[in-house]
Scaffold this active site. Sequence first.
Site, PDB file in Angstrom:
ATOM      1  N   THR A 193      10.249   2.148   0.358  1.00  0.00           N
ATOM      2  CA  THR A 193      10.972   2.259  -0.906  1.00  0.00           C
ATOM      3  C   THR A 193      12.429   2.658  -0.704  1.00  0.00           C
ATOM      4  O   THR A 193      12.749   3.529   0.105  1.00  0.00           O
ATOM      5  CB  THR A 193      10.281   3.303  -1.805  1.00  0.00           C
ATOM      6  OG1 THR A 193       8.952   2.863  -2.075  1.00  0.00           O
ATOM      7  CG2 THR A 193      11.023   3.475  -3.122  1.00  0.00           C
ATOM      8  N   GLY A 223       7.545  10.183   2.122  1.00  0.00           N
ATOM      9  CA  GLY A 223       6.683  11.301   2.476  1.00  0.00           C
ATOM     10  C   GLY A 223       6.753  11.605   3.963  1.00  0.00           C
ATOM     11  O   GLY A 223       6.801  10.706   4.798  1.00  0.00           O
ATOM     12  N   GLU A 247       2.509   3.208  -4.484  1.00  0.00           N
ATOM     13  CA  GLU A 247       1.662   2.112  -3.976  1.00  0.00           C
ATOM     14  C   GLU A 247       1.608   0.967  -4.986  1.00  0.00           C
ATOM     15  O   GLU A 247       0.596   0.265  -5.096  1.00  0.00           O
ATOM     16  CB  GLU A 247       0.246   2.616  -3.654  1.00  0.00           C
ATOM     17  CG  GLU A 247       0.161   3.476  -2.426  1.00  0.00           C
ATOM     18  CD  GLU A 247       0.478   2.728  -1.138  1.00  0.00           C
ATOM     19  OE1 GLU A 247       0.023   1.592  -0.982  1.00  0.00           O
ATOM     20  OE2 GLU A 247       1.197   3.292  -0.298  1.00  0.00           O
TER      21      GLU A 247
END
Length: 690
Positions: A184, A223, A473
């Site tokens: 992303t 993350g 997701e």
Amino acid sequence: MQSRDQDRTAEDEYQPIARRIGRLSLHLSPVPRPLSCADDQLQILKCARGAPKLNVDVAPLSEYMRGKHREIQERVFEYFNTRPELQTPIEISKDDHRELCMRQLRGLVQEAGIRPFRALFEDPAQYFAILEAVGSIDMSLGIKIGVQYSLWGGSVINLGTKKHRDKYFDGIDNLEYPGCFAMTELHHGSNVQGLQTTATFDPITDEFIINTPNDGAIKWWIGNAAVHGKFASVFAKLILPTHDSKGVSDMGVHAFIVPIRDLKTHQTLPGIEIHDCGHKVGLNGVDNGALRFCSVRIPRENLLNRFGDVSWDGKYTSSLPTINKRFAATLGELVGGRVGLAYSSVSVLKLAATIAIRYSLLRQQFGPPKQPEVSILDYQSQQHKLMPMLASTYAFHFATVHLVEKYTEMKKSHDEQLVADVHALSAGLKAYVTSYTAKSLSICREACGGHGYAAVNRFGILRNDHDIFQTFEGDNTVLLQQVAGDLLKQYKEKFQGGTFMVTWNYLKESMNTYLSQPNPVTARWDSADHLQDPKFQLDAFRYRTSRLLQSVAVRLRKHSKTLGSFCAWNRCLNHLLTLAESHIESVILAKFIEAVESCPDASSRAALKLACDLYALDRIWKDIGTYRNVDYVAPNKAKAIHKLTEYLSFQVRNIATELVDAFDLPDQVTRAPIALKSDAYAQYTQYVGF
């Protein structure tokens, strides 16, 4: 004299506390009643009684629900139960939560000996069972495991080749190589093909140069990046310095392994800029960060080259002929993240439903004049909130178990048809289930009144942590469009002599039947036997989907002539989303019916049949206008459906305790004081200091 005064003072101080405890006990605990209640649950209010209560044996129902991997879940529960210092407190700072989450992960892998990464490839169903269990302990830990193993590890193994597996597998498995999944960007999320980060090949040094060309291309929400990650699988456009025969140098989005911190010192490596995305609405145990690359050089072998490779002299080769096919293959290998989110979302719904229903059985409020107060679950309004939700939880359980089975089969066979099937099914279930769970968490909080607002009772934490499930997701609205697009593609192929994919084959078999004029006789049938017939229920769901599919195809064809395909799609977007949801509901119901029919224990089968009927008829009633508009359901039948739905809610309320207990969530997992099986309010009052 002084001693007597001290005793009187102590007594004066004690009396208000004693009165408060006494009032709390009277208000929250059942007062003695002449009626006996063997299981210590409240008697159902006489005016709310329906059919005699089913006798449900929880043990076989729980065994049917738990599956073959319950043992490893119990190992997870037991490990954290014996390590109180690893349990997440209610109040914890962002930084402390991140460090605790990492200690939890290391403890699980290195002390408890549970290896999610190996399970992911050897037995995916076991991996998702581990994910469900750790998510129940702390959702941040579940996401941290997903980032490390499914995303970072999964991208290396699924998109790389043997050399990558040999070099990285053990380090990822034992946490020596903590990593990130850098897809992303600030300006691009769902539109992965629009990513702007570049990886330009330099044939002189045999390296790729990773660059962030502008601020919009900064990798965002990554993350493991802010604190713990040492590697990143970076998705970037592969740029060759020389043109191929077609004059193209941009070979599309590929994945690259990029070291971001020194393995020994943990210092950020040259050319890499890392920033912290900061405090989030939830999941603050996960260290999300932003990454910028400035001429970062990596060896050519760091290209994850399963679907496309570059030789030392800059020549590109691939077994797949086009950028679109390579892109589809790449995303197809990453579908496990969506499978995990759908499966984990159901576990969150189980937790929330357990807390809300146990509280609703225990809490008393009002009642007939001069009689004891009654359980709030005896009220029709509370049943209306919670019983269809409980039925849906069971429906989603069986649907996501089916999804995991299909995913496992896909990973073993690598069948192209199955890959496409799982991609569409996971997109639809992830979108539908996570949206439903997000809404249900707020309903559960409200159903528990003020006590639901206490952080210790977990609704706020669950709601905040789960909320992002709707957008990562794959944004749910985008995923539903993928499902609708796939249905339209199959619809077009059907009328051109093609075939439907595995999941959608009911349309191939019955499209013409469902699109024919409704039978005026059956439209009026309103007996309970007919309405509880699985064939009627499934036919109704599929009829709605078929009509939506046909009507949106006609609308798109009409608008495309004047607006073009993109604007036509946007004009029909709400219609398309409704189509996708309708189709997914049909798949969920079909799997629920199959699960009921396959259940070997008679009492469990009867309980599941009640829940299945409630799920089906509640959904039909919620969209009764659609059925009435096309005369699929006559007025008398619509009224009967509504009446039976309320009656089924009463019946499911009668066995709500058993249905919730069958989830087999220990008290140390639910943790909310209002959901404990015994001494709930004693522990609740103790928590706040009495």
